[in-house]
Design an enzyme around this catalytic site. Structure first.
Site, PDB file in Angstrom:
ATOM      1  N   ASP A 528       0.850  -1.192   0.000  1.00 17.98           N
ATOM      2  CA  ASP A 528       0.000   0.000   0.000  1.00 17.98           C
ATOM      3  C   ASP A 528       0.882   1.236   0.000  1.00 17.98           C
ATOM      4  O   ASP A 528       1.900   1.281   0.681  1.00 17.98           O
ATOM      5  CB  ASP A 528      -0.874   0.030   1.257  1.00 17.98           C
ATOM      6  CG  ASP A 528      -1.888  -1.089   1.270  1.00 17.98           C
ATOM      7  OD1 ASP A 528      -1.602  -2.100   1.921  1.00 17.98           O
ATOM      8  OD2 ASP A 528      -2.932  -0.949   0.645  1.00 17.98           O
ATOM      9  N   GLU A 529       0.484   2.243  -0.737  1.00 11.53           N
ATOM     10  CA  GLU A 529       1.200   3.509  -0.682  1.00 11.53           C
ATOM     11  C   GLU A 529       0.255   4.613  -0.235  1.00 11.53           C
ATOM     12  O   GLU A 529      -0.957   4.418  -0.165  1.00 11.53           O
ATOM     13  CB  GLU A 529       1.801   3.864  -2.043  1.00 11.53           C
ATOM     14  CG  GLU A 529       0.773   4.279  -3.077  1.00 11.53           C
ATOM     15  CD  GLU A 529       1.377   5.067  -4.220  1.00 11.53           C
ATOM     16  OE1 GLU A 529       2.312   5.830  -3.977  1.00 11.53           O
ATOM     17  OE2 GLU A 529       0.891   4.929  -5.353  1.00 11.53           O
TER      18      GLU A 529
END
Length: 843
Positions: A528-529
């Site tokens: 996830d960013e």
């Protein structure tokens, strides 16, 4: 005049004196906090697309003019506008907010409420989304903060369910629906009567969960196991089936020389899955043949499934069985709110009973780091706890209503020995553990912990060592906000120490697996960013020019690190969407979690066509942190779906994802269309498996976690192991909708018959077994209405439960002679367990 001056001086001096600890303690005990959700779909302030309107009422039983107090509380979405001029509301970070008296604050008058109205982004509609444990502090934080007693959680003595006395009742559809177009029904007793299927069976049929590929009753005779079993093993070790034998022993089936013969043999069958087995129960003995020890283990679980929980008699049967999916997983989030080691062990045992074989352990996120890593003690000493420490020297911020008690069940971590014990216990139950320490987003616990390490080593003069694993880029001036509204939760993917830290963690995790004697087969990197991170980081300038996606660069690099250690890499599908496929290993596991109602099948098909190992993880049906039914008192989130009951899980057809547009609705209760014309699966391609998920933002105790898992997990196990005949076969290039009618009447009738079989086994046989083991499963809701003759009729969607009704005379057993208009509430019960009270006057 002198008297007047004395009074004035007294007032001035009293206002100048800050709160003392005794005053703060008194205020925390006596301040009454009442939270009211006024409208889930409010008319928002300018430039805000969606919001909800709330009101906080603060009341003291005595006068207080002091302004030196502040209140900290969790609100999942940021407050964007407040209308009370006597208070200021400030967003701190994540979900943490602060209320402080403004310059206009006139003080508390005994018994008179101060009311603060405010708008908050997006929506909250279930009671569990409104967090407890408001914290009272002085403005300078010189005193010991205290939890405001009126915001503590309670437990209903009858049901065992959580109570929130600080939250006023939800009674209207305006508190349930999130937009003008939202048609979500309030799922009360009458709704369930009109939309549920009444159980038809009055006892359990001869069957097991999950359903075998083939099962035949060979006679009407039964084999009595009360005298024990005599075990004979051929080509298989006792250790490989020991957990199943121990389960048999707990119900009284012990090993004895005079017992019924139990012959277990390994015999490879060409073309059969590794976990395939046959089970033959006869008067002469019980015979198991299996391809592998896992198959033999599952055969023993099937033998246990044949027991009804009341006796040790087993019907003479022949079962030939193998799983539909290789990967049959459960994801447990221990990061947001901690799950005890015992809960994990108990869950492993129950997973094995129903033939699930992958445990995806989510061990790190913004709100907690839960695994001890050798050489990095701060990860758990600081990152394993949340409490009131705004400088985060000793713990993380008290997100998610954590309060100030480091001993709370939401806090904690697995020691190295704990994790080794979990690995060995899982391996004994033929379950593979997939650890996950989410990065580069969702990494705030790691970042804060490594800052604590940095401070400790800097104070000792060890500057080089302090920098080695530091995860903060002091030159990065980027301002961003994550999906959970943090401004500092993302690893800088351009810093070399980021990868040094990841390598250290990977080595630590792999080392624990080696110590346990259980290889690390798959590691889930998360992937996830945070949108907008790194844009003003000097060290990222070159990479930003070279790579289209820094998150893609990170995933590719970490995937290579994982692969070089001989481990398969796994990640969430959205992060994998940023990578260049040719730079990825060939052996990639993708957890595809796109919402089906919003085209989630497209990414699933794309990743399957890449020949990646796709694990179906669509939140519409596999996320068990969503409510069973759409009702404010049912615990859960709401963004992807409003109801995931046991039947919905049972009806899942994971081999044909777009087909659900015919039978399901979206999160606003509208029909939707799934277009598969441009996203079809290649010939012979299918998913590796499916995974259920228990995210924990709103699950504060192990008891609540059990409530959310069971009985849905048994329906999930059914779908993971067995593909039913009624499931609609995938056909490339179709468009599905409520009017497409590919899922015809014949299939619907077959599905209904299969559902009746399943719930009869579940209600009469499996839930009583779980009850004996102390599992706090969800008691089903009650459906109530009038039959064709105008008589009051009751049922629970899962059979085997008693029903009680409440009239003006109190609670009594349900019967059809009571007029519907006289019934105030209903509830189901079994033994000493009582389900949630359902009021009849639902909106």
């Amino acid at each position: 005049m002198v008297k007047y001056l004395i009074v004035v001086l007294f007032i001035i001096s009293s206002n100048a004196i800050a709160l003392e600890q005794v005053d703060l303690d008194k205020m925390s005990r006596q301040l009454d906090v009442k939270y009211t959700l006024l409208e889930a779909n409010a008319t928002c302030p300018a430039h805000v697309a969606q919001c909800y309107l709330s009101e906080l009422a603060l009341t003291l039983p005595y006068d207080l003019s002091d302004k030196s107090w502040v209140i900290y509380f969790s609100q999942l979405m940021p407050i964007i506008h407040g209308s009370n001029q006597q208070f200021d509301i400030t967003h701190i970070n994540g979900d943490l907010h602060k209320i402080s008296p403004s310059e206009s604050f006139t003080g508390f008058i005994a018994g008179k409420a101060h009311k603060l109205r405010f708008y908050t982004q997006n929506s909250q509609i279930t009671r569990s989304e409104f967090m407890p444990n408001y914290l009272l502090s002085d403005a300078k934080h010189a005193l010991a903060a205290k939890v405001i007693v009126s915001t503590l959680l309670g437990e209903d003595a009858t049901t065992g369910l959580e109570t929130q006395s600080y939250l006023t009742p939800f009674t209207t559809l305006s508190q349930l629906r999130t937009s003008k177009s939202d048609k979500t029904p309030w799922m009360g007793p009458r709704y369930h009567f009109e939309n549920s299927h009444k159980p038809l069976e009055t006892s359990s049929p001869k069957g097991i969960i999950p359903k075998p590929s083939a099962m035949q009753l060979t006679s009407d005779k039964k084999v009595d196991l009360s005298g024990g079993i005599r075990l004979v093993l051929n080509g298989i070790t006792r250790e490989s089936v020991s957990a199943a034998l121990e389960r048999m022993s707990t119900v009284g089936v012990n090993e004895r020389e005079s017992g019924v013969l139990l012959d277990i043999s390994l015999r490879k069958t060409s073309g059969a899955r590794d976990e395939a087995y046959t089970l033959l129960v006869t008067e002469a003995g019980i015979y198991i043949t299996a391809n592998t020890s896992s198959g033999a283990f599952y055969a023993l679980q099937s033998l246990m499934g044949l027991l009804d929980g009341k006796s040790l008699l087993v019907s003479e049967v022949k079962i030939k069985d193998s799983p539909h999916y290789e990967f049959r997983g459960l994801h447990i989030d221990a990061a947001r709110n901690f799950r005890s080691k015992q809960f994990v062990l108990d869950t492993i045992k129950h997973m094995a009973s129903y033939k699930l074989n992958r445990l995806h352990l989510h061990l790190a996120d913004d709100e907690g780091w839960r695994l001890e890593i050798d050489g990095l003690p701060e990860l758990t000493e600081v990152g394993g706890y949340r409490c009131f420490d705004l400088l985060e020297q000793n713990c993380l911020l008290p997100q998610l209503g954590a309060g100030n008690d480091k001993g709370s069940s939401v806090n904690g971590y697995y020691s190295r020995q704990d994790y080794i014990d979990i690995l060995r216990y899982a391996d004994k139950h033929h379950i593979t553990v997939i650890p996950s320490l989410d990065m580069p987003g969702h990494s705030r616990a790691a970042i804060v912990s490594m800052e604590a390490r940095y401070r400790r080593l800097t104070a000792l003069g060890k500057y080089e060592a302090a920098q080695k694993y530091r995860l903060v880029d002091t030159d990065d001036k980027t301002v961003y906000s994550s999906i959970q509204h943090y401004n500092d939760n993302t690893l800088n993917v351009c810093l070399p120490q980021t990868y040094a830290f990841i390598d250290k963690v990977l080595d630590g995790v792999q080392g624990l697996h080696r110590q346990a004697g259980v290889p690390l087969n798959t590691y889930h990197i998360g992937a996830d960013e945070t949108a907008g991170a790194w844009l003003k980081s000097p060290v990222c300038k070159t990479l930003l020019k070279t790579y289209g996606s820094l998150n893609g660069y990170f995933i590719e690099r970490v995937s290579q690190m994982v692969t070089e250690k001989g481990v398969q890499v796994a990640a969430w599908s959205d992060g994998l969407g940023d990578v260049r496929v040719h730079n990825m290993p060939t052996n990639v596991q993708s957890n595809v979690w796109g919402t089906l109602a919003e085209g989630g099948h497209v990414v699933s098909h794309e990743h399957m066509n890449r020949k990646w190992q796709v694990v179906i993880s669509n939140p519409d049906v596999t996320y068990f942190d969503f409510p069973y039914t759409s009702h404010p008192k049912e615990r859960g989130n709401h963004w992807a779906t409003r109801a995931v009951d046991t039947r919905k899980v049972f009806e899942f057809m994971p081999d044909n994802l777009p087909a659900h547009a015919e039978v399901w609705r979206n999160s606003r209760y509208h029909h939707y269309e799934a277009n598969d014309i441009q996203s079809g699966l290649n010939q012979g391609v299918m998913a590796t498996g499916i995974q259920a998920h228990l995210w924990s933002e709103m699950i504060r105790t192990d008891k609540q976690a059990e409530y959310m898992l069971y009985p849905r997990l048994l329906a999930f196990a059914e779908r993971a192991w067995h593909k039913p005949k009624w499931a609609l076969e995938y056909k490339k290039g179709r468009i599905y909708s409520a009017s497409s009618e590919y899922f015809d009447k014949s299939a619907q009738l077959e599905r209904e018959a299969d559902w009746q079989r399943f719930i009869s086994i579940l209600g009469y046989k499996e839930l009583p077994k779980l009850a004996k083991e102390g599992v706090f499963y969800r008691i089903p809701h009650v459906a109530i209405g009038l039959n064709k003759n105008g008589e009051t009729t009751f049922f629970t969607p899962i059979p085997g439960f008693d029903i009680e009704i409440k009239t003006a005379q109190g609670w009594q057993p349900a019967h059809g002679g009571i007029p519907l208009v006289h019934i105030l509430a209903v509830r189901a019960k079994r033994g000493n367990r009582v389900g949630r009270t359902q009021l009849m006057n639902s909106p």
